[in-house]
Design a protein around this motif. Structure first.
Motif, PDB file in Angstrom:
ATOM      1  N   LYS A 133      -6.036  11.687   1.006  1.00 27.90           N
ATOM      2  CA  LYS A 133      -6.738  10.884   0.004  1.00 27.90           C
ATOM      3  C   LYS A 133      -5.748  10.072  -0.823  1.00 27.90           C
ATOM      4  O   LYS A 133      -5.963   8.885  -1.095  1.00 27.90           O
ATOM      5  CB  LYS A 133      -7.544  11.812  -0.910  1.00 27.90           C
ATOM      6  N   ASP A 184       0.832  -1.202   0.000  1.00 26.50           N
ATOM      7  CA  ASP A 184       0.000   0.000   0.000  1.00 26.50           C
ATOM      8  C   ASP A 184       0.866   1.251   0.000  1.00 26.50           C
ATOM      9  O   ASP A 184       0.540   2.253  -0.641  1.00 26.50           O
ATOM     10  CB  ASP A 184      -0.916   0.021   1.224  1.00 26.50           C
ATOM     11  N   ALA A 203       0.919   4.219  -2.745  1.00 31.31           N
ATOM     12  CA  ALA A 203       0.724   5.607  -2.322  1.00 31.31           C
ATOM     13  C   ALA A 203       1.904   6.474  -2.731  1.00 31.31           C
ATOM     14  O   ALA A 203       1.741   7.638  -3.105  1.00 31.31           O
ATOM     15  CB  ALA A 203       0.522   5.665  -0.804  1.00 31.31           C
ATOM     16  N   GLY A 234      -4.400   7.139   1.173  1.00 28.07           N
ATOM     17  CA  GLY A 234      -5.354   6.146   1.655  1.00 28.07           C
ATOM     18  C   GLY A 234      -5.773   6.330   3.097  1.00 28.07           C
ATOM     19  O   GLY A 234      -6.218   5.379   3.748  1.00 28.07           O
TER      20      GLY A 234
END
Length: 216
Positions: A164, A6, A10, A167
């Motif tokens: 945003k 993740d 990002a 995440g």
């Protein structure tokens, strides 16, 4: 962000956003397109090199990517925005909270909590705005909050945007001063934030726009 995969995703989004913002800023001050292209290429190559180095070193280094410095990051500009943010502090009881604003003197109003300052910037002060973007980004990456909550204005909107991309759950509370319609920043936040609150019941006409009373 909970998993390393993740964080990689990002980071890719952050690099792209950084290039877009820098390019827009450079074009606004009439920097040659060739220089923008070279800069963007350097940023991409630097990221690819660091990504490769990370892949090599990760097996040798034990890093805890779930460690957080704060559960909640609360952001507001000086003035009415900050006063409204202070009114919801009872909701933060028992939580690890960090605050961000654009005036160092406000630290006295949140004693016992971590407090960080960013430049007082707006769309008319491009260099300060760039500094504000960089500082807000750095604090979010360092603190790794679960939730970003803001009552506005510019620093809060930047926090919502960066959150945003990374995440993170985001909440925007539009100022009670906006009785006729959402603020410009609130209208933008409506497209970005996970939840947007208005303090006027007659404005809650969109599914994503929520009225739950006011804080003043």
């Amino acid at each position: 962000m909970y998993q390393l995969s993740d964080i990689y995703k990002a980071t890719w989004r952050s690099v792209i956003l950084h290039i877009i913002l820098i390019s827009a800023f450079a074009l606004s001050i009439q920097v040659a397109f060739e220089l923008i292209f070279i800069y963007s290429l350097i940023v991409l190559l630097a990221f690819l090199c660091s990504r490769s180095l990370c892949s090599i070193l990760m097996p040798l280094i034990d890093l805890d990517f779930e460690e957080r410095k704060a559960n909640i990051l609360a952001i507001a500009s000086v003035g009415g925005h900050w006063i409204e943010l202070l009114r919801i502090m009872p909701l933060f009881k028992g939580k690890s909270v960090s605050f961000i604003s654009n005036n160092q003197s406000l630290k006295e109003t949140v004693l016992g909590y971590s407090f960080h300052t960013v430049p007082d910037a707006n769309k008319d002060s491009k260099f300060k705005l760039l500094g504000c973007i960089m500082k807000v980004s750095a604090y979010i990456l360092f603190l790794r909050p679960q939730v970003i909550i803001t009552t506005g204005a510019a620093p809060g909107l930047l926090g919502i945007l960066i959150g945003k991309i990374l995440g993170i759950k985001t909440i925007w509370i539009d100022s009670i001063a906006n009785a006729e319609k959402l603020s410009l920043s609130g209208s933008i936040a409506l497209w970005l934030a996970d939840r947007v609150y208005t303090q006027w019941e007659h404005l809650a006409v969109q599914p994503k726009l929520v009225y739950s009373g006011n804080v003043l």
